[in-house]
Design a protein around this motif. Structure first.
Motif, short mmCIF file in Angstrom:
data_model
loop_
_atom_site.label_atom_id
_atom_site.label_comp_id
_atom_site.label_asym_id
_atom_site.label_seq_id
_atom_site.Cartn_x
_atom_site.Cartn_y
_atom_site.Cartn_z
N CYS A 102 0.84 -1.21 0.00
CA CYS A 102 0.00 0.00 0.00
C CYS A 102 0.87 1.25 0.00
O CYS A 102 0.48 2.28 -0.56
CB CYS A 102 -0.95 -0.02 1.19
N ALA A 136 1.76 1.83 -3.59
CA ALA A 136 0.59 2.33 -4.31
C ALA A 136 0.38 3.80 -4.01
O ALA A 136 0.09 4.60 -4.93
CB ALA A 136 -0.65 1.52 -3.94
N ARG A 137 0.56 4.18 -2.77
CA ARG A 137 0.39 5.59 -2.39
C ARG A 137 1.43 6.44 -3.11
O ARG A 137 1.12 7.52 -3.61
CB ARG A 137 0.49 5.75 -0.88
N LYS A 166 -4.84 3.39 -5.98
CA LYS A 166 -5.43 2.69 -4.84
C LYS A 166 -5.57 1.24 -5.22
O LYS A 166 -6.27 0.90 -6.17
CB LYS A 166 -6.83 3.27 -4.55
N ALA A 196 -6.61 -2.08 -9.81
CA ALA A 196 -6.15 -0.75 -10.23
C ALA A 196 -5.40 -0.75 -11.56
O ALA A 196 -4.69 -1.70 -11.88
CB ALA A 196 -5.26 -0.16 -9.15
#
Ligand SMILES: [Zn+2]
Length: 190
Positions: A77, A80-81, A86, A99
């Motif tokens: 995550c 991804a950030r 997301k 995504a």
């Protein structure tokens, strides 16, 4: 009997179709073997790609072989950030509606409309291991770890195949959360 499993941390990586390998690396290109992974037959390839999202680029991402039927990007995550996307938590292969991301190679790039996920934490077991542990394919279990940042991972999916080797896989965010350092084991507690 303690149901102990070796925990392995998976860094961000990409699985590609043969078609996408050729778009990124040129016509006729194939993934070339660099390093064996813990699961039999799986390998890290010598090739690398960049991942481009709306906010940023992550460079030099590993590609794992062999090629697959669908291209899939596995990120933490935090990754991804950084990219500005997301990602849903999914089992490998379950990418419908996940995504989008752009994959860039030396010879071309592809915009995948879906395929970027955070891998759902899981345990690989052989049928013999599963029988010994009293668990079945698809079962959801909890795994406890020790140490200063010891914790219990809930919602760990058990996957059973004769092609597997006993190991639990978590991503780098999860590894950091549990203070992962070198050879680490967990115990299935429920
Ligand atoms: Zn795995």
């Amino acid at each position: 009997m303690e149901r102990t499993v070796l925990i392995e941390s998976s860094a961000r990586h990409v699985h590609l179709t043969q078609e996408h390998v050729e778009i990124l690396f040129g016509k006729g290109a194939e993934l070339t073997f660099k390093k064996e992974l813990s699961q039999p037959g799986q390998f890290q390839s010598e090739q690398r790609v960049d991942l481009v999202g709306p906010k940023n680029t992550l460079k030099n991402i590993s590609i794992l072989g062999p090629v697959r039927k669908a291209t899939q990007v596995e990120l933490s995550c935090t990754d991804a950030r950084a990219l500005g996307i997301k990602v849903p938590v999914r089992e490998s292969g379950d990418i419908a509606g996940s995504a989008p991301v752009t994959i860039v190679g030396p010879e071309g790039s592809i915009d995948i409309p879906e395929g970027a996920i955070a891998a759902k934490r899981h345990i690989h077991l052989t049928p013999a291991d599963a029988e010994e542990f009293g668990v079945t394919n698809g079962q959801i279990v909890s795994v406890k770890t020790e140490g200063e940042r010891g914790l219990v991972f809930d919602n760990v999916v058990v996957r059973v195949s004769p092609n597997f080797k006993k190991a639990m896989h978590i991503d780098t965010d999860e590894a950091n959360a549990m203070g992962y350092a070198g050879e680490t084991y967990g115990v299935i507690v429920g």
